[in-house]
Motif scaffolding. Structure first.
Motif, PDB file in Angstrom:
ATOM      1  N   HIS A  99      33.006  34.832  38.552  1.00 39.83           N
ATOM      2  CA  HIS A  99      32.223  34.200  37.494  1.00 39.83           C
ATOM      3  C   HIS A  99      33.008  33.052  36.861  1.00 39.83           C
ATOM      4  O   HIS A  99      34.245  33.092  36.804  1.00 39.83           O
ATOM      5  CB  HIS A  99      31.873  35.221  36.408  1.00 39.83           C
ATOM      6  CG  HIS A  99      30.944  36.278  36.877  1.00 39.83           C
ATOM      7  ND1 HIS A  99      31.365  37.392  37.557  1.00 39.83           N
ATOM      8  CD2 HIS A  99      29.600  36.394  36.778  1.00 39.83           C
ATOM      9  CE1 HIS A  99      30.330  38.154  37.856  1.00 39.83           C
ATOM     10  NE2 HIS A  99      29.241  37.576  37.406  1.00 39.83           N
ATOM     11  N   GLN A 100      32.284  32.056  36.404  1.00 40.23           N
ATOM     12  CA  GLN A 100      32.896  30.965  35.668  1.00 40.23           C
ATOM     13  C   GLN A 100      33.654  31.584  34.485  1.00 40.23           C
ATOM     14  O   GLN A 100      33.103  32.401  33.753  1.00 40.23           O
ATOM     15  CB  GLN A 100      31.811  30.014  35.181  1.00 40.23           C
ATOM     16  CG  GLN A 100      32.311  28.708  34.680  1.00 40.23           C
ATOM     17  CD  GLN A 100      31.158  27.741  34.399  1.00 40.23           C
ATOM     18  OE1 GLN A 100      30.145  28.139  33.831  1.00 40.23           O
ATOM     19  NE2 GLN A 100      31.324  26.502  34.798  1.00 40.23           N
ATOM     20  N   ASP A 102      36.354  33.564  34.839  1.00 42.93           N
ATOM     21  CA  ASP A 102      37.257  34.612  35.320  1.00 42.93           C
ATOM     22  C   ASP A 102      38.654  33.999  35.451  1.00 42.93           C
ATOM     23  O   ASP A 102      38.806  32.849  35.867  1.00 42.93           O
ATOM     24  CB  ASP A 102      36.814  35.155  36.682  1.00 42.93           C
ATOM     25  CG  ASP A 102      35.599  36.067  36.610  1.00 42.93           C
ATOM     26  OD1 ASP A 102      35.109  36.339  35.498  1.00 42.93           O
ATOM     27  OD2 ASP A 102      35.144  36.498  37.691  1.00 42.93           O
ATOM     28  N   PRO A 167      31.681  38.576  33.197  1.00 43.40           N
ATOM     29  CA  PRO A 167      30.416  38.872  33.878  1.00 43.40           C
ATOM     30  C   PRO A 167      29.183  38.306  33.175  1.00 43.40           C
ATOM     31  O   PRO A 167      28.121  38.214  33.789  1.00 43.40           O
ATOM     32  CB  PRO A 167      30.380  40.402  33.917  1.00 43.40           C
ATOM     33  CG  PRO A 167      31.277  40.839  32.795  1.00 43.40           C
ATOM     34  CD  PRO A 167      32.333  39.773  32.678  1.00 43.40           C
ATOM     35  N   ASN A 169      28.883  35.260  32.370  1.00 42.71           N
ATOM     36  CA  ASN A 169      28.740  33.890  32.879  1.00 42.71           C
ATOM     37  C   ASN A 169      28.174  33.890  34.297  1.00 42.71           C
ATOM     38  O   ASN A 169      28.280  34.887  35.012  1.00 42.71           O
ATOM     39  CB  ASN A 169      30.092  33.181  32.876  1.00 42.71           C
ATOM     40  CG  ASN A 169      30.632  32.951  31.481  1.00 42.71           C
ATOM     41  OD1 ASN A 169      29.897  33.006  30.505  1.00 42.71           O
ATOM     42  ND2 ASN A 169      31.918  32.705  31.390  1.00 42.71           N
ATOM     43  N   PRO A 170      27.599  32.761  34.728  1.00 38.20           N
ATOM     44  CA  PRO A 170      27.096  32.689  36.113  1.00 38.20           C
ATOM     45  C   PRO A 170      28.244  32.778  37.115  1.00 38.20           C
ATOM     46  O   PRO A 170      29.382  32.408  36.805  1.00 38.20           O
ATOM     47  CB  PRO A 170      26.420  31.316  36.174  1.00 38.20           C
ATOM     48  CG  PRO A 170      26.994  30.529  35.051  1.00 38.20           C
ATOM     49  CD  PRO A 170      27.411  31.507  34.002  1.00 38.20           C
ATOM     50  N   THR A 171      27.911  33.258  38.301  1.00 37.99           N
ATOM     51  CA  THR A 171      28.911  33.248  39.373  1.00 37.99           C
ATOM     52  C   THR A 171      29.065  31.820  39.888  1.00 37.99           C
ATOM     53  O   THR A 171      28.202  30.962  39.644  1.00 37.99           O
ATOM     54  CB  THR A 171      28.515  34.160  40.547  1.00 37.99           C
ATOM     55  OG1 THR A 171      27.364  33.602  41.190  1.00 37.99           O
ATOM     56  CG2 THR A 171      28.269  35.595  40.101  1.00 37.99           C
TER      57      THR A 171
END
Length: 185
Positions: A99-100, A102, A167, A169-171
């Motif tokens: 995710h953005q 991480d 989690p 955030n978008p992947t």
């Protein structure tokens, strides 16, 4: 996850469709540790600073697991790590699970996943086939750009350990698919 190879490219000028093009996409594994700085990897050529490098795209990682898919499509290439212009070839870097935001610890460094890599014609130059660009867009195997939160040296064999999850955030794959839709590819 583990770093399989660290890859550096030199400035290369080539003739592409009658035009002189400067690129740093031809990256090859190195044996010595590399230094990840805030805007780039020291000693690595970035010819197009508008689209590569900088704080949000300081380091590019690509998964070794993706190589098997591409080797089937391009069996006649001389395959080496770094083929996709990545600084870090990682054993299992999965864009559908990262995710953005991480954050990862590797060697002396701390990296934060920021955005996807959008392919351009220079990937076609590297593969000597422009079809790769559309094929690349039609997957979620885009690789991950990282922001360097803590600079330092890393080397092949270093563990790539997640220290923070985002989690909410978008992947990276989600971002890539959204960009593909936006571009109409």
């Amino acid at each position: 996850m583990k770093i399989i190879s660290t890859n550096i490219g030199e400035r290369k000028e080539i003739d592409w469709k009658g035009k002189k093009v400067t690129t740093g996409i031809f990256k090859f594994p190195v044996t010595e540790p590399i230094f990840l700085d805030t805007e780039d990897v020291k000693g690595d050529e970035i010819s197009d600073r508008k689209n590569h490098g900088g704080v949000l795209q300081a380091v590019y990682g690509y998964s070794l697991k993706h190589y098997a898919f591409w080797k089937e499509k391009y069996p006649n290439l001389n395959w080496e790590n770094g083929m996709f212009g990545e600084n870090l070839t990682v054993d299992d870097l999965d864009e559908t699970k990262i995710h953005q935001g991480d954050t990862f610890k590797i060697g002396e460094t701390i990296l934060e996943a920021t955005v996807q890599r959008n392919p351009c014609y220079k990937l076609g130059i590297r593969f000597n086939d422009v079809k790769i660009v559309k094929q690349f867009w039609n997957t979620t195997m885009c690789g991950v750009y990282f922001k360097v939160l803590q600079t330092g040296f890393i080397k092949a064999g270093d563990e790539f350990t997640k220290i923070k999850s985002c989690p909410e955030n978008p992947t990276i794959a989600d971002l890539y698919v959204a960009k593909r839709v936006e571009k109409g590819v």
